[in-house]
Design an enzyme around this catalytic site. Structure first.
Site, mmCIF file in Angstrom:
data_model
loop_
_atom_site.group_PDB
_atom_site.id
_atom_site.type_symbol
_atom_site.label_atom_id
_atom_site.label_comp_id
_atom_site.label_asym_id
_atom_site.label_seq_id
_atom_site.Cartn_x
_atom_site.Cartn_y
_atom_site.Cartn_z
ATOM 1 N N CYS A 27 42.464 35.770 40.649
ATOM 2 C CA CYS A 27 41.267 35.088 41.155
ATOM 3 C C CYS A 27 39.985 35.651 40.552
ATOM 4 C CB CYS A 27 41.200 35.252 42.678
ATOM 5 S SG CYS A 27 42.623 34.545 43.528
ATOM 6 N N ASP A 28 38.956 34.813 40.594
ATOM 7 C CA ASP A 28 37.619 35.266 40.205
ATOM 8 C C ASP A 28 36.988 35.988 41.406
ATOM 9 O OD1 ASP A 28 36.592 33.342 41.978
ATOM 10 O OD2 ASP A 28 36.108 31.920 40.387
#
Length: 138
Positions: A27-28
């Site tokens: 994920c960012d």
């Protein structure tokens, strides 16, 4: 899972679904899955479909046969998030003498998150195109 039947004989499974839990490093900083990770999820589903049909990528590659991606398209509908449990489905859409085309869908429960189409070709160790073997014909 779907099996095709020819002349009273069951052939390869043409559909398969695998569950994947989104991990933090995928994920960012906002907790949204990075777009490139979807293709890793598709690869996992493709490998598991082959395994469900009795195949083994490691053996196939040791025998000098390699699948390569020649086209990949993905439509992102909604974001997948950290810790989501995803259902990644693969369906064999078409097999020709030279190409294997799959359709993928990623769901979070009933929500459709992504749809993709990936075309594969088979090559030998020297990179020469090979015909798709009978074991992949549907």
């Amino acid at each position: 899972m779907v099996h095709l039947v020819f002349a009273g004989k069951v052939s390869m499974k043409t559909e398969y679904t695998v569950e994947i839990r989104v991990r933090y490093p995928e994920c960012d900083p906002m907790g949204i899955v990075h777009h490139s990770r979807y293709f890793v999820y598709f690869e996992i589903a493709r490998t598991e479909l082959y395994r469900a049909n009795g195949g083994n990528y490691k053996k196939m590659e040791a025998d000098g046969r390699f699948f390569v991606v020649v086209n990949a398209e993905c439509q992102y509908k909604k974001p997948a998030l950290y810790d989501d449990l995803l259902q990644v489905s693969i369906r064999v859409q078409k097999v020709t003498r030279a190409k294997l085309i799959h359709e993928y869908q990623i769901h979070r429960g009933e929500e459709l998150l992504a749809v993709a189409h990936i075309t594969l070709a088979m090559i030998d160790r020297e990179g020469k195109i090979m015909l798709i073997p009978d074991e992949f014909q549907i």
